[in-house]
Design an enzyme around this catalytic site. Structure first.
Site, PDB file in Angstrom:
ATOM      1  N   HIS A 106       1.280 -19.928 -13.790  1.00  0.00           N
ATOM      2  CA  HIS A 106       0.415 -18.891 -13.233  1.00  0.00           C
ATOM      3  C   HIS A 106      -0.139 -17.978 -14.329  1.00  0.00           C
ATOM      4  CE1 HIS A 106      -1.045 -16.428  -9.883  1.00  0.00           C
ATOM      5  NE2 HIS A 106      -0.806 -15.393 -10.674  1.00  0.00           N
ATOM      6  N   HIS A 160       5.159  -7.941  -9.460  1.00  0.00           N
ATOM      7  CA  HIS A 160       4.942  -7.169 -10.678  1.00  0.00           C
ATOM      8  C   HIS A 160       4.832  -5.689 -10.344  1.00  0.00           C
ATOM      9  CE1 HIS A 160       1.084  -8.690  -9.182  1.00  0.00           C
ATOM     10  NE2 HIS A 160       0.499  -7.617  -9.684  1.00  0.00           N
ATOM     11  N   ASP A 180      -3.332   1.706 -10.685  1.00  0.00           N
ATOM     12  CA  ASP A 180      -3.498   1.391  -9.270  1.00  0.00           C
ATOM     13  C   ASP A 180      -4.298   0.095  -9.170  1.00  0.00           C
ATOM     14  OD1 ASP A 180      -2.279   3.793  -8.748  1.00  0.00           O
ATOM     15  OD2 ASP A 180      -3.848   4.567  -7.431  1.00  0.00           O
TER      16      ASP A 180
END
Length: 396
Positions: free
Chosen positions: A263, A300, A306
């Site tokens: 990934h 994560h 943000d």
């Protein structure tokens, strides 16, 4: 990074006499950023661009903040923002901080009786639904579903839509917006491993040169006030320009995803950057091909940023119950990851058709009142799970 572009007629040397057929002068204007140190272009007008007849008044359009400090994950149902006829009235701020404001808009009509200029921020306009023509004093661009339109601050523009069914995802940036630095060489050219290249960027292709005088309404955004000013000449009176500072378009469908055996992290999807946030494009792609790969993203922690994800189309493999037009907000300070069952479902899959736009900010985002009207307050509980869903335990 936009590259050098020339449109219309210009003199051989800048800052020299450039005369009309009747012998009078065209009026040169420098259109630049960061003082005289940033990108700029030199353009030439039929009329003086400085003629203001009247300042009629202003209204404050600063985003109204409902939650200034929070640590809750949210889902916002973007298509519940109601359409409005006027382009500026339709723009509803949903998330904001000192660096950027994220806006949803569903305009039904073209920008009719006025011209618009945002002097506070660059604008990145993503076209989720609709098509038409972006018209500016620096030339026109056709747009359609999947297009990003990058609009430098100070650009005077209108948007003409082909019909009334339009949905836009807009990011206002108070910092200049560029292509990712790591994908450019020291000349500014996009490198071979970049997920897109200059061929994919569409520059303005036609100028509207109107040599008209009269009264022309300009709506100018400055310090979160919208000023109505009457100009004495048509703002689209440029006969030619050249330089680097102009609006351009790029289709998300031209983004070439970078994949690997395992990934890949979000930076491989990066499309634009500023000093305060990045924008990424998640596009249809082949999944990881390690024999033990897990295509779903790993959990994560958002310690420094943000994360905002705007869902455009396709199957969003890491989320349950997500639809086109939804926005997820995962704030700094807490970890996030795939919904229960998503990891297991992803194993063995070879590709995804998801299409989404992500904005990661380095400062916390405040939630606006317009966002709370379309918010799913229970979204943060959607990771609670007592067991793996039936039929997915076999993947363990």
């Amino acid at each position: 990074m936009p590259f050098y572009h020339k449109l219309g007629e210009i003199p051989h040397k800048r800052h020299t006499q450039f005369r009309k057929p009747d012998g009078s002068l065209y009026y040169e204007q420098l259109f630049g950023t960061i003082g005289f140190d940033g990108m700029y272009c030199n353009m030439y007008h039929e009329q003086r661009p400085t003629q203001v007849k009247e300042i009629k008044g202003s209204k404050n359009i600063k985003p109204k903040v409902a939650k200034s400090n929070h640590i809750q994950s949210y889902r916002f149902k973007g298509f519940e923002i109601k359409p409005e006829a006027d382009y500026l009235d339709s723009r509803k701020p949903v998330l904001t901080n000192n660096d950027c404001t994220i806006i949803l808009a569903a305009p039904q009509n073209k920008t009719q009786d006025y011209f618009y200029k945002n002097s506070d921020a660059d604008e990145l306009i993503f076209v989720h639904r609709g098509s038409g023509k972006f018209r500016s004093h620096l030339g026109n661009l056709d747009f359609k579903y999947g297009d990003y339109i990058v609009v430098p601050r100070g650009t005077i523009y209108k948007m003409d839509f082909d019909d009334s069914d339009n949905r836009l995802f807009i990011v206002e940036s108070r910092h200049p917006m560029y292509t990712p630095k790591r994908y450019r060489n020291w000349f500014g050219q996009l490198l071979e491993h970049s997920p897109f290249c200059e061929r994919d960027l569409r520059s303005p292709y036609e100028l509207e040169t109107n040599n008209e005088t009269g009264e022309f309404l300009m709506k100018i955004k400055k310090q979160d006030d919208l000023f109505d000013m009457i100009y004495a000449s048509h703002p689209f009176d440029v006969v030619g320009y050249d330089g680097y500072n102009y609006p351009y378009a790029f289709s998300i469908h031209d983004f070439e995803p970078i994949t690997g055996r395992i990934h890949q992290p979000p930076p491989v999807h990066q499309t634009f950057e500023t000093s305060a946030f990045v924008v990424c494009s998640f596009c249809p792609r082949k999944y990881d091909y390690h024999p033990k790969s897990i295509p779903a993203p790993y959990n994560h922690s958002n310690i420094d940023s943000d994360e905002v994800l705007y869902y455009v189309d396709g199957d969003f493999m890491s989320r349950n119950d997500i639809e086109a037009g939804h926005i997820s907000l995962h704030p700094a300070g807490i970890p996030h990851g795939p919904h229960p069952g998503a990891t297991e479902r992803s194993i063995g899959k070879t590709e995804t058709e998801e299409l989404a736009v992500m904005v990661d900010t380095f400062k916390p985002l405040q939630i606006c009142e317009d966002a709370m009207s379309i918010a799913d307050e229970s979204y943060y509980k959607s990771w609670l799970c007592t067991s793996i869903p039936k039929g997915e335990a076999d993947h363990k």
